[in-house]
Design a protein around this motif. Sequence first.
Motif, PDB file in Angstrom:
ATOM      1  N   GLY A 239       5.738  12.345   9.344  1.00  0.00           N
ATOM      2  CA  GLY A 239       6.136  11.208  10.097  1.00  0.00           C
ATOM      3  C   GLY A 239       6.844   9.916   9.726  1.00  0.00           C
ATOM      4  O   GLY A 239       6.514   9.661   8.441  1.00  0.00           O
ATOM      5  N   LYS A 240       7.272   9.164  10.420  1.00  0.00           N
ATOM      6  CA  LYS A 240       7.806   7.857   9.977  1.00  0.00           C
ATOM      7  C   LYS A 240       7.397   6.859  11.226  1.00  0.00           C
ATOM      8  O   LYS A 240       7.111   6.813  12.321  1.00  0.00           O
ATOM      9  CB  LYS A 240       9.322   7.914  10.383  1.00  0.00           C
ATOM     10  CG  LYS A 240      10.053   8.954   9.324  1.00  0.00           C
ATOM     11  CD  LYS A 240      11.555   8.678   9.408  1.00  0.00           C
ATOM     12  CE  LYS A 240      12.521   9.475   8.470  1.00  0.00           C
ATOM     13  NZ  LYS A 240      13.969   9.215   8.404  1.00  0.00           N
TER      14      LYS A 240
ATOM     15  N   ARG B 277       0.764  -1.106  -0.116  1.00  0.00           N
ATOM     16  CA  ARG B 277      -0.090  -0.102  -0.074  1.00  0.00           C
ATOM     17  C   ARG B 277       0.917   1.131  -0.125  1.00  0.00           C
ATOM     18  O   ARG B 277       1.996   1.158   0.640  1.00  0.00           O
ATOM     19  CB  ARG B 277      -0.991   0.156   1.110  1.00  0.00           C
ATOM     20  CG  ARG B 277      -0.349  -0.312   2.418  1.00  0.00           C
ATOM     21  CD  ARG B 277      -1.411  -0.116   3.651  1.00  0.00           C
ATOM     22  NE  ARG B 277      -0.747  -0.554   4.905  1.00  0.00           N
ATOM     23  CZ  ARG B 277      -1.623  -0.653   6.079  1.00  0.00           C
ATOM     24  NH1 ARG B 277      -2.780  -0.162   6.195  1.00  0.00           N
ATOM     25  NH2 ARG B 277      -0.938  -1.162   7.180  1.00  0.00           N
ATOM     26  N   THR B 278       0.472   2.339  -0.504  1.00  0.00           N
ATOM     27  CA  THR B 278       0.956   3.694  -0.719  1.00  0.00           C
ATOM     28  C   THR B 278       0.379   4.467   0.392  1.00  0.00           C
ATOM     29  O   THR B 278       0.894   5.710   0.838  1.00  0.00           O
ATOM     30  CB  THR B 278       1.051   4.254  -1.863  1.00  0.00           C
ATOM     31  OG1 THR B 278      -0.235   4.085  -2.526  1.00  0.00           O
ATOM     32  CG2 THR B 278       2.123   3.753  -2.832  1.00  0.00           C
TER      33      THR B 278
ATOM     34  N   ALA C  93       6.910  -5.339   5.348  1.00  0.00           N
ATOM     35  CA  ALA C  93       5.290  -5.836   5.222  1.00  0.00           C
ATOM     36  C   ALA C  93       4.542  -5.078   4.391  1.00  0.00           C
ATOM     37  O   ALA C  93       3.558  -5.268   4.274  1.00  0.00           O
ATOM     38  CB  ALA C  93       4.598  -5.252   6.842  1.00  0.00           C
ATOM     39  N   GLY C  94       5.290  -4.286   3.449  1.00  0.00           N
ATOM     40  CA  GLY C  94       4.579  -3.707   2.375  1.00  0.00           C
ATOM     41  C   GLY C  94       4.029  -2.468   2.679  1.00  0.00           C
ATOM     42  O   GLY C  94       3.230  -1.738   1.919  1.00  0.00           O
ATOM     43  N   ASP C  95       4.292  -1.813   3.969  1.00  0.00           N
ATOM     44  CA  ASP C  95       3.713  -0.567   4.336  1.00  0.00           C
ATOM     45  C   ASP C  95       4.768   0.757   4.028  1.00  0.00           C
ATOM     46  O   ASP C  95       6.076   0.310   4.004  1.00  0.00           O
ATOM     47  CB  ASP C  95       3.702  -0.348   5.959  1.00  0.00           C
ATOM     48  CG  ASP C  95       2.239  -1.295   6.482  1.00  0.00           C
ATOM     49  OD1 ASP C  95       1.576  -1.622   5.408  1.00  0.00           O
ATOM     50  OD2 ASP C  95       2.207  -1.753   7.557  1.00  0.00           O
ATOM     51  N   PRO C  96       4.377   1.912   3.643  1.00  0.00           N
ATOM     52  CA  PRO C  96       5.286   2.848   3.675  1.00  0.00           C
ATOM     53  C   PRO C  96       5.885   3.129   5.080  1.00  0.00           C
ATOM     54  O   PRO C  96       4.957   3.197   6.155  1.00  0.00           O
ATOM     55  CB  PRO C  96       4.269   4.092   3.188  1.00  0.00           C
ATOM     56  CG  PRO C  96       2.911   3.644   3.300  1.00  0.00           C
ATOM     57  CD  PRO C  96       3.024   2.193   3.507  1.00  0.00           C
TER      58      PRO C  96
END
Length: 449
Positions: A447-448, A194-195, A420-423
């Motif tokens: 944020g990170k 996901r983006t 995990a495919g997360d930004p």
Amino acid sequence: MTSLPQVAPRIAKLTALSIGVALLATACGGSSTPSSTGSSSAAAAGIACPAPSATSAATSAATQSGPVPPSTTTTATPLKIGSLLPTTGSLAFLGPPEIAGVNLGIKEVNDAGGVLGKPVQVIHRDSGDTKTDIATQSTTALLGQGVSAIIGAASSGVSKTVINQITGAGVIQFSPANTSPDFTTWDDKGLYWRTAPSDVLQGKVLGNYMATCGAQTLGMIVLNDAYGTGLAKNVQSAFEAAGGKVVAQELFNEGDSQFSSQVDKVLAAKPDAIALISFDQAKSIVPLMTGKGVKPTQIFMVDGNMSDYSKDFQAGTLKGAQGTIPGTFANDAFKKKLLAIDPALKDFSYAGESYDAVNLIALAAEEAKSTKGTDIAAHLKDVSQGGQKCFSFPECVTLLRQGKDIDYDGQSGPVTFSDAGDPTEAYIGIYEYQDDNTYKPVKAEFGKL
């Protein structure tokens, strides 16, 4: 990079998320005035937040100069991408910008010669919402047409109904708008990406922002699904960590049409601010609140209901209400391109994330020299980090074909994927409603995760 991530279940790889968000540099001005009983009256609270600013944090895409070199590898099977985005249901307002973002990405990829020597094909299908079985039917149709990746769904609840069907078929599911934290630990065989950032980030920004704006007490009206309750949990955690107190939280279900009970119970607690976490149910809930004396400046909304209400409410109904949408503000050049694709667009939410999804899939296919879903997935993280920065498909694919490692950053901001495919880093835009019930940007928080 020479070492590429392997496609494998994610659960064993994950550690607890740590999150760092740039807090607001200055207070929003004003503060709530406690009543004699120690709680604040919603009708009297003096929440005052910053005036809108034209500043945008959006990334400006670099312009590719010169022709794009042809691919050194060609494929017998063209890359075929499906979209599973809402044209009906409670998130239908998000469909047009997301579909336009996909179509713009496909156009630019094909204008640059396509992927592995062939034009990319796209097939659009409606996702509906969780009240219907449209998503399952659409997914079955897309898989039957041999897609390698499906962009969607917008709703986290809808994605939960089809994620196992998609990833179980060896196909990438790439959402531009899912924000539920549940997907971070989903056993998706390395095929869900996901983006849009997890609601851990949006919740942190919104909770902090309301507290900085002077709210000491908070009421919440929340959609009872994966999106709503997940976001509410993170909003509450951030608000309480900032010294505030949640004094009421009322749930409603998808398909409900009456919300008076929830509104009355929340207002009875006299909160300074009210977080409305919903989809298009806001069209019914907002008039109930303002009709009972809630000032629009006390209302804080989220990406699921930040929409153009110019045709739904009387002028001024939402003036001063604010809300958050993950991602940067769409810049004028990008908006112009989107309007060339769909001249009727009025909302640009998640268009950048959808556009970036197309580019990342196409670039990963080029690097993998394959249009097979599992092969593409194994290269998605690599094209998002560690190499030479680039901002468009023509620019990035030119570097790839020159044998260089790339780091794609796009219209949604910086893109760097976790296992995990997360930004792992993102902007959250803060917006404010105007007198005509449309919204304008205030600022973007970075944020990170």
